[in-house]
Design a protein around this motif. Structure first.
Motif, PDB file in Angstrom:
ATOM      1  N   THR A 128       0.827  -1.211   0.000  1.00 20.60           N
ATOM      2  CA  THR A 128       0.000   0.000   0.000  1.00 20.60           C
ATOM      3  C   THR A 128       0.861   1.261   0.000  1.00 20.60           C
ATOM      4  O   THR A 128       0.416   2.313  -0.470  1.00 20.60           O
ATOM      5  CB  THR A 128      -0.958   0.021   1.207  1.00 20.60           C
ATOM      6  N   ALA A 129       2.098   1.162   0.505  1.00 17.03           N
ATOM      7  CA  ALA A 129       3.019   2.303   0.409  1.00 17.03           C
ATOM      8  C   ALA A 129       3.299   2.628  -1.060  1.00 17.03           C
ATOM      9  O   ALA A 129       3.320   3.804  -1.468  1.00 17.03           O
ATOM     10  CB  ALA A 129       4.311   1.999   1.152  1.00 17.03           C
ATOM     11  N   ILE A 130       3.511   1.569  -1.861  1.00 23.32           N
ATOM     12  CA  ILE A 130       3.721   1.763  -3.302  1.00 23.32           C
ATOM     13  C   ILE A 130       2.462   2.313  -3.955  1.00 23.32           C
ATOM     14  O   ILE A 130       2.514   3.230  -4.783  1.00 23.32           O
ATOM     15  CB  ILE A 130       4.138   0.432  -3.959  1.00 23.32           C
ATOM     16  N   ALA A 131       1.296   1.761  -3.565  1.00 20.22           N
ATOM     17  CA  ALA A 131       0.025   2.204  -4.141  1.00 20.22           C
ATOM     18  C   ALA A 131      -0.247   3.673  -3.819  1.00 20.22           C
ATOM     19  O   ALA A 131      -0.753   4.423  -4.675  1.00 20.22           O
ATOM     20  CB  ALA A 131      -1.114   1.337  -3.631  1.00 20.22           C
ATOM     21  N   ILE A 132       0.085   4.114  -2.600  1.00 25.68           N
ATOM     22  CA  ILE A 132      -0.101   5.520  -2.232  1.00 25.68           C
ATOM     23  C   ILE A 132       0.772   6.411  -3.108  1.00 25.68           C
ATOM     24  O   ILE A 132       0.345   7.490  -3.566  1.00 25.68           O
ATOM     25  CB  ILE A 132       0.211   5.728  -0.738  1.00 25.68           C
TER      26      ILE A 132
END
Length: 501
Positions: free
Chosen positions: A328-332
């Motif tokens: 989710t860090a990448i998705a953000i």
């Protein structure tokens, strides 16, 4: 409703569906390749998302991640090599089922209950995101410290024979986790002057070495590999699943709930969710003696948990802009790149995008069934390959996967050394899974312990002064002392009988 209709119009476009299909196939391939994690699959997708709109970009990431988490079960069941860390918790269980001629049941359970857990996670994401995110944000270093201790307790529950040997293996894993730069002073520990060790012992080569290498060594030394008992192709993977759904519906619900809650805690993720769910299943099962011999109950609960954790991890990401895990860090980052700011205002400013994420999760878990069936059927051809041919191929995959983790020979050396250690331990009836658990949770335990001690100035009372921390501490201590309480309770029940005699 207008936002939902608009999101459906954006989502069910031929180009978007083609992107999802390609991303799903890519996620299945990466997840099934030992050494290539779901995080790596997501990271590799980022450059491609530059040329996509916001909805297809996020849909591609969601589809790829869900497929990769499930696909890690395939090499685990067929070759005893967990494709992703989230599959390591029940790799032995699935592999033993394959050895008993129940490979289709093990892989089918992983597929069906991963999809069910993923759908549960997205249902909670849609209905309860603000509430769960607020709960997750109440966690500080004190709560994470007790969560790590609670997770380490799983080592005793997942050890089928001797709990003492499980604790010894866990301590070895914790010792390995201390290698590298210290969390407090930044001083190198146990590196022996080797710069490669300053970053610690890499997890992916350790996973590959400790699960796959013992089988290869056994084959070379004594030709007694468990792969010898697998003599037929994988059959109908859906044959037993309706029966499992009826028998283990409580396990499904419990595993999905655990996975969603743990996933919503920033920094926890699918790996920890799977370990805790498997240990919980074994502890509460009426057939706990069957765990470790090829029993589907733990696979059902853990596979539901690790995919439910994916939906849970998006709760703090969407509501507060705080990544629940590395994916989710990448998705953000992708969302910021597309001009979308995650946080409370996303519900007002970008409702179409929000609905697009929800639809992507639902769609990804639904198409997981046909895509997963194709992947399992394709991979099961490995079982027809003669062992003298198969073992070198497995070794090649081990070397490539270990090298790919950090692009140096150090990963390969780590795999070989830990593989030999794991072989010697298994030959002496020591379990390997608690070592991996110690390596995963060790850094989390140490870092949060040090941060907590710095906050309280060394006062241990601070560890139980917060309500959630106090509850977790009480739960952990009760579990640790449960054998003593059970023994006292058993003696108290027998004492009136003795008095009557």
């Amino acid at each position: 409703m207008d936002a939902i209709i608009a999101a459906l119009g954006l989502f069910f476009d031929l180009k978007v569906l083609a992107i999802i299909a390609v991303a799903s196939a890519f996620g299945l391939f990466v997840g099934a390749m030992p050494g290539l994690s779901a995080t790596m699959a997501t990271a590799l997708l980022v450059p491609v998302t530059f040329f996509m709109g916001p909805v297809p970009a996020i849909a591609a990431i969601v589809s790829c991640t869900a497929m990769a988490i499930f696909a890690g079960d395939i090499p685990g069941a067929l070759l005893r090599i967990p494709g992703t860390p989230a599959s390591a918790a029940y790799t032995d269980e699935a592999f033993r089922m394959t050895g008993k001629g129940q490979g289709e049941a093990a892989l089918g359970a992983g597929l069906v209950f991963s999809a069910c857990g993923g759908l549960f996670g997205v249902a909670v994401l849609i209905l309860g995101a603000p509430v769960l995110a607020e709960f997750a944000l109440n966690f500080s270093s004190f709560e994470y410290f007790w969560m790590a201790l609670l997770g380490l307790t799983c080592a005793v529950f997942i050890t089928p024979q001797s709990p003492l040997k499980g604790v010894i293996a866990l301590l070895l894993g914790l010792l390995i986790s201390t290698v590298g730069i210290g969390a407090s002073g930044g001083y190198p520990r146990f590196t022996f002057g080797n710069t490669e060790l300053t970053g610690g012992v890499p997890l992916i080569p350790a996973l590959i070495g400790m699960f796959a290498m013992p089988e290869i060594i056994r084959f070379v030394l004594s030709d007694r590999s468990q792969l010898a008992v697998v003599q037929r192709q994988i059959g109908n993977i859906f044959a037993h699943q309706w029966e499992y759904l009826r028998r283990y519906r409580l396990n499904l619900l419990r595993g999905a709930t655990l996975g969603t809650v743990i996933g919503a805690m920033p920094g926890a993720g699918a790996d920890i969710a799977a370990w805790i769910a498997y240990a919980t299943s074994k502890k509460l099962s009426r057939e706990s003696a069957k765990f470790g011999t090829g029993h589907p109950e733990g696979i059902v609960e853990a596979s539901a948990a690790n995919n439910a954790a994916l939906g849970g991890a998006w709760i703090p990401a969407l509501v507060f802009g705080i990544p629940g895990d590395s994916i989710t860090a990448i998705a953000i980052g992708v969302m910021f790149m597309k001009g979308i700011t995650p946080g409370p205002m996303i519900f007002l400013n970008d409702p179409q995008m929000l609905c697009g994420v929800f639809i992507a999760f639902i769609f990804a878990n639904l198409i997981m069934l046909p895509f997963g069936w194709i992947a399992i059927k394709s991979a099961s051809t490995l079982l027809s390959v003669p062992r003298p041919v198969l073992m070198p191929i497995i070794l090649m995959f081990c070397i490539v996967g270990s090298f790919a983790s950090n692009n140096t020979e150090f990963g390969v050396a780590t795999m070989l050394v830990l593989g030999i250690i794991a072989y010697l331990m298994e030959e002496n009836a020591f379990p390997v899974a608690p070592i991996i658990l110690g390596m995963v949770l060790g850094p989390m335990l140490e870092e949060n312990f040090i941060n907590s001690m710095q906050k309280t100035g060394g006062d241990p009372v601070g560890f139980v002064s917060r309500p959630i921390a106090g509850i977790l501490a009480l739960l952990t201590i009760l579990i640790w002392t449960s054998p003593l309480w059970l023994r006292l309770l058993r003696g108290w029940r027998l004492s009136p009988v003795r008095a009557g005699e």
